[in-house]
Scaffold this motif. Structure first.
Motif, PDB file in Angstrom:
ATOM      1  N   ALA A 114       0.830  -1.206   0.000  1.00 12.74           N
ATOM      2  CA  ALA A 114       0.000   0.000   0.000  1.00 12.74           C
ATOM      3  C   ALA A 114       0.863   1.254   0.000  1.00 12.74           C
ATOM      4  O   ALA A 114       0.555   2.237  -0.695  1.00 12.74           O
ATOM      5  CB  ALA A 114      -0.943  -0.007   1.195  1.00 12.74           C
ATOM      6  N   LEU A 115       1.945   1.251   0.783  1.00 12.37           N
ATOM      7  CA  LEU A 115       2.835   2.410   0.797  1.00 12.37           C
ATOM      8  C   LEU A 115       3.451   2.643  -0.573  1.00 12.37           C
ATOM      9  O   LEU A 115       3.503   3.784  -1.067  1.00 12.37           O
ATOM     10  CB  LEU A 115       3.950   2.217   1.828  1.00 12.37           C
ATOM     11  CG  LEU A 115       3.598   2.279   3.308  1.00 12.37           C
ATOM     12  CD1 LEU A 115       4.877   2.347   4.134  1.00 12.37           C
ATOM     13  CD2 LEU A 115       2.704   3.458   3.636  1.00 12.37           C
ATOM     14  N   GLU A 116       3.926   1.576  -1.191  1.00 18.43           N
ATOM     15  CA  GLU A 116       4.587   1.723  -2.489  1.00 18.43           C
ATOM     16  C   GLU A 116       3.597   2.135  -3.576  1.00 18.43           C
ATOM     17  O   GLU A 116       3.926   2.923  -4.469  1.00 18.43           O
ATOM     18  CB  GLU A 116       5.274   0.411  -2.883  1.00 18.43           C
ATOM     19  CG  GLU A 116       6.343  -0.074  -1.907  1.00 18.43           C
ATOM     20  CD  GLU A 116       7.558   0.828  -1.858  1.00 18.43           C
ATOM     21  OE1 GLU A 116       7.654   1.765  -2.680  1.00 18.43           O
ATOM     22  OE2 GLU A 116       8.428   0.610  -1.001  1.00 18.43           O
ATOM     23  N   MET A 117       2.379   1.623  -3.501  1.00 21.21           N
ATOM     24  CA  MET A 117       1.377   1.896  -4.536  1.00 21.21           C
ATOM     25  C   MET A 117       0.776   3.295  -4.426  1.00 21.21           C
ATOM     26  O   MET A 117       0.097   3.752  -5.338  1.00 21.21           O
ATOM     27  CB  MET A 117       0.284   0.829  -4.495  1.00 21.21           C
ATOM     28  CG  MET A 117       0.783  -0.579  -4.823  1.00 21.21           C
ATOM     29  SD  MET A 117      -0.434  -1.868  -4.488  1.00 21.21           S
ATOM     30  CE  MET A 117      -1.586  -1.579  -5.829  1.00 21.21           C
ATOM     31  N   THR A 118       0.998   3.947  -3.315  1.00 18.07           N
ATOM     32  CA  THR A 118       0.451   5.297  -3.116  1.00 18.07           C
ATOM     33  C   THR A 118       1.567   6.320  -2.933  1.00 18.07           C
ATOM     34  O   THR A 118       1.370   7.366  -2.312  1.00 18.07           O
ATOM     35  CB  THR A 118      -0.474   5.333  -1.893  1.00 18.07           C
ATOM     36  OG1 THR A 118       0.251   4.882  -0.729  1.00 18.07           O
ATOM     37  CG2 THR A 118      -1.676   4.419  -2.087  1.00 18.07           C
ATOM     38  N   SER A 119       2.736   6.042  -3.495  1.00 12.25           N
ATOM     39  CA  SER A 119       3.895   6.873  -3.206  1.00 12.25           C
ATOM     40  C   SER A 119       4.315   7.794  -4.345  1.00 12.25           C
ATOM     41  O   SER A 119       4.639   8.963  -4.114  1.00 12.25           O
ATOM     42  CB  SER A 119       5.084   5.981  -2.827  1.00 12.25           C
ATOM     43  OG  SER A 119       6.251   6.733  -2.611  1.00 12.25           O
ATOM     44  N   SER A 120       4.345   7.306  -5.565  1.00 16.46           N
ATOM     45  CA  SER A 120       4.964   8.066  -6.655  1.00 16.46           C
ATOM     46  C   SER A 120       4.324   9.437  -6.890  1.00 16.46           C
ATOM     47  O   SER A 120       5.006  10.467  -6.911  1.00 16.46           O
ATOM     48  CB  SER A 120       4.930   7.252  -7.948  1.00 16.46           C
ATOM     49  OG  SER A 120       5.803   6.152  -7.858  1.00 16.46           O
ATOM     50  N   LEU A 121       3.009   9.466  -7.066  1.00 13.59           N
ATOM     51  CA  LEU A 121       2.334  10.734  -7.345  1.00 13.59           C
ATOM     52  C   LEU A 121       2.427  11.701  -6.172  1.00 13.59           C
ATOM     53  O   LEU A 121       2.766  12.885  -6.373  1.00 13.59           O
ATOM     54  CB  LEU A 121       0.877  10.492  -7.729  1.00 13.59           C
ATOM     55  CG  LEU A 121       0.049  11.749  -8.025  1.00 13.59           C
ATOM     56  CD1 LEU A 121       0.698  12.568  -9.136  1.00 13.59           C
ATOM     57  CD2 LEU A 121      -1.383  11.366  -8.403  1.00 13.59           C
TER      58      LEU A 121
END
Length: 358
Positions: free
Chosen positions: A238-245
């Motif tokens: 979840a952290l990685e999937m919500t990090s880039s933007l």
């Protein structure tokens, strides 16, 4: 780092014990300091007590004997705190459905993240935040980012095969590929310094509210218990999937406020690295783990949901305080601003006044 000031009866009792040797007769049994009421997910006294218990497994405190780490009485106290914490999480976070079974974990993770309706703190920081607010944001994040990756690293010896290799791949990047100056925690220290903030480990532990500490405590809870390893890998995904933007927005916001160079490198690094990490985490780590442990597939989604929920509560707290014109911290940073600026100026070898408005 030293123990911060107590925030209530739980930390007062706990810290009094921790500053004494761990061999006194009164420590043969667990303390009842975990008793109490209120919302433990936001209570500063409760979350600080749990954070202090966990911290003994990380860098520790200069004024606490290292022998406390495995002292049975303290572990009994921690277990009671954890019981209440887990119960509060279970009430706040319904276990997501997994209609596709273990094979549907990746799709379910994508749907869970896409359906997150938490407040857009990153959007506010990109377009509207002033320098004071951005500094407060960085102070909140320092509690985790100065130990970035460490809570999830507990999962490495608890995994095997493909999922283990996937976690190691992610963590290796987090630790800079073996280069100290590229470690994400070191990059964040540069961000702190660029904003005239103290970059030492745990410097702001006493200033952040309970809702901020809960973000880190969820990671440690999942990381330190083998039975929760499924939740741990889901949390990381979840952290990685919500990090880039969001990190792209954080970098844009800091540049808008005059930051640049090393100060924004932490955010720019996450834009690139986490775009790759989210694929590895969702497919190789979580998908592989669910295939190997079908009975724990639901835990993967639950861990991800917990990550999103505590972040949502934290962002809501911060934005709510700022919208009212208040500080989002326990105490405002204004009193420290001149001292911090002077320390940084001394490091750079120029008068503090020359840095005004940077």
């Amino acid at each position: 780092m030293r123990l911060p000031a107590a925030r209530g009866p739980i930390t007062a009792t706990l810290f009094d014990r921790l500053t004494r040797p761990p061999s006194s007769g009164e420590d043969r049994q667990g303390s009842s300091c975990a008793d109490g009421g209120g919302d433990v997910l936001t209570d500063g006294d409760f979350q600080l007590a749990l954070f202090a218990c966990y911290e003994l497994h990380y860098q520790g405190f200069d004024d606490v004997d290292d022998r406390w780490e495995w002292q049975p009485a303290l572990l009994a106290t921690r277990a009671e705190l954890e019981r209440r914490f887990e119960e509060a999480l279970a009430r706040a976070v319904p276990r997501p459905a997994l209609p596709g079974g273990p094979r549907g974990v990746r799709r379910a993770l994508n749907e869970l993240v896409a359906g997150d309706d938490g407040p857009s703190l990153s959007g506010f920081l990109a377009r509207r935040a002033d320098r004071r607010q951005f500094r407060e944001f960085v102070v909140h994040r320092s509690i985790y980012h100065l130990k970035e990756a460490d809570p999830h690293t507990w999962g490495i010896p608890r995994l095997a095969g493909g999922p283990k290799a996937a976690l190691v791949e992610i963590q290796a990047d987090e630790y800079g590929g073996g280069r100290c100056e590229r470690m994400h925690s070191e990059l964040f220290r540069a961000t702190l310094r660029g904003l005239g903030l103290d970059d030492s480990y745990g410097a702001y532990l006493g200033r952040v509210p309970g809702v901020t500490l809960a973000v880190s405590n969820v990671m440690s809870l999942f990381g330190l218990h083998r039975r929760l390893r499924g939740a741990l890998v889901g949390h990381l995904a979840a952290l990685e999937m919500t990090s880039s933007l969001p990190n792209r927005r954080y970098g844009d916001g800091l540049r808008r406020l005059g930051g640049g160079g090393e100060a924004v490198l932490f955010y720019d690094e996450h834009v690139q690295a986490d775009a790759v990490h989210e694929q590895v985490a969702a497919h190789d780590l979580c998908g592989g783990f669910a295939a190997a442990h079908p009975a724990l597939a639901g835990d993967v989604l639950y861990g991800a949901a917990c990550a999103l929920e505590v972040e949502r509560r934290w962002a809501g707290h911060v934005l709510g305080r700022w919208e009212r014109g208040d500080t989002s911290l326990v105490e405002p940073l204004d009193a420290d601003a001149d001292a911090a600026s002077a320390r940084l100026a001394a490091t750079l070898g120029r008068p503090a006044s020359a840095r005004t408005g940077r």
